[in-house]
Design an enzyme around this catalytic site. Structure first.
Site, PDB file in Angstrom:
ATOM      1  N   CYS A 136       0.827  -1.625   0.027  1.00  0.00           N
ATOM      2  CA  CYS A 136       0.004  -0.070   0.312  1.00  0.00           C
ATOM      3  C   CYS A 136       0.605   1.120   0.001  1.00  0.00           C
ATOM      4  O   CYS A 136       1.688   1.718   0.265  1.00  0.00           O
ATOM      5  CB  CYS A 136      -0.874  -0.062   1.114  1.00  0.00           C
ATOM      6  SG  CYS A 136      -0.096   0.349   3.031  1.00  0.00           S
ATOM      7  N   ASP A 205      -6.897   1.680   7.609  1.00  0.00           N
ATOM      8  CA  ASP A 205      -7.856   2.750   7.276  1.00  0.00           C
ATOM      9  C   ASP A 205      -8.231   2.421   8.139  1.00  0.00           C
ATOM     10  O   ASP A 205      -9.156   3.668   9.075  1.00  0.00           O
ATOM     11  CB  ASP A 205      -8.248   1.912   5.988  1.00  0.00           C
ATOM     12  CG  ASP A 205      -7.682   2.377   4.864  1.00  0.00           C
ATOM     13  OD1 ASP A 205      -6.505   1.515   4.594  1.00  0.00           O
ATOM     14  OD2 ASP A 205      -7.656   3.210   4.152  1.00  0.00           O
TER      15      ASP A 205
END
Ligand code: RI2
Length: 324
Positions: A136, A205
């Protein structure tokens, strides 16, 4: 969008524009989303022509809901709005407006300093000469690497592409700006390159009360493979990523995105009648995570609940819901 039972309460175009940018991932990354949403709420307050406190508050709630309707998984978005709403105070429109502006500035300063403090803590995990495997693109993770580089440590990076949107490319570019040598690999090659890695570093997240980490799709299989090889998995997540609603048993919604991010329309038509699914995130259970690094210190995932209780109590409010 209008608030039910109210006349002429509308959101400022800047809020609509920000919502569009977040939904389309022109603005992305949990911390950046939080910072930008806070800024949009401030713009709404600054531009408000409300003549009563009630109308002003309706506008704030409506603006918050427009921003929240964009991406469901990154808890930094509702947490940023919660932070500001908690500080909205005053009798007059001017006082209320000022409290939104002050609250937004405080939130944005806190976000920046949290990332810097977190970086210093995460850097302590890294030794001179370490190889780190990245998945990511996370500004919290890169803050750890930047701090390690400032300490003079030499780091080598293996970077996964991170399909479907190739956020690994952003990570690779930013690591090069830190003068870190980078080897880019396809996602499927991660198992092979784990043999060379001293650590896996990923962002988050959302982090739930039981220590599960919700992060970019592909994090879970990477963490499972890393556990098999005893390669430590480190999650860099400032406290704005901790999800207070999970303290009372709520589940994190996983965002499903468009199939066009996975396959081009022509290729899809060539293949024939298939279904395509595109979950943006997955959930890594706490047993595959070695440490969650926050600005408040490093935690084993199973103990993050104590920090969450300290920060949020046992309840999470939804101040943007319509008041009866
Ligand atoms: P920072 C990103 O999500 C990635 O999943 C990343 O791990 C996370 O946000 C945290 O990013 P997306 O918005 O806050 O690219 O650490 O879907 O920058």
């Amino acid at each position: 969008m209008k608030e039910r039972g109210t006349a002429d309460v509308e959101v400022h175009p800047a809020v609509e524009e920000t919502a569009h940018q977040i939904a389309e991932m022109e603005v992305r990354g949990a911390a950046k989303i939080a910072e930008t949403a806070a800024s949009a709420l401030k713009q709404q307050a600054e531009a408000s022509t409300a003549t009563t406190a009630e109308t002003f508050e309706q506008e704030m709630r409506l603006a918050a809901r427009v921003l929240l309707d964009t991406r469901p998984t990154a808890v930094s978005l509702p947490n940023s709005l919660r932070y500001i709403f908690r500080r909205i105070d005053g009798e007059s429109v001017d006082e209320l407006r000022e409290s939104v502006i002050t609250g937004t500035r405080a939130f944005q300063n806190q976000l920046a300093s949290a990332q810097e403090e977190l970086g210093g803590i995460g850097a302590n995990r890294l030794q001179d000469g370490d190889t780190v495997l990245f998945h990511c693109h996370s500004t919290d993770v890169l803050s750890c690497v930047a701090a390690a580089r400032e300490q003079g440590k030499s780091i080598r990076a293996i970077v996964k592409e991170t399909r479907p949107r190739n956020q690994g490319y952003i990570t690779a570019r930013e690591l090069r700006e830190l003068d870190v040598p980078v080897t880019l690999i396809v996602d499927g090659a991660a198992g092979r390159y784990l043999e060379e890695a001293d650590h896996v570093f990923v962002g988050a997240d959302s982090v739930t009360a039981d220590g599960a980490v919700v992060n970019k799709i592909g994090t879970r299989p990477l963490a499972v493979s890393a556990r098999e090889r005893d390669t430590p998995v480190v999650v860099a997540a400032q406290t704005v990523k901790l999800d207070p609603t999970t303290l009372s048993g709520h589940a994190v919604e996983i965002e499903m995105r468009e199939e066009s991010e996975v396959i081009a329309a022509d290729d899809r038509e060539d293949i024939g009648d298939i279904a395509v699914e595109n979950p943006a995130f997955d959930v890594t259970p706490p047993r595959y995570v070695d440490a969650i690094v926050t600005e408040r210190g490093q935690f084993p995932p199973e103990s993050i609940v104590f920090l969450m209780r300290e920060l949020f109590g046992t309840q999470s409010d939804q101040p943007w819901e319509q008041q009866e």
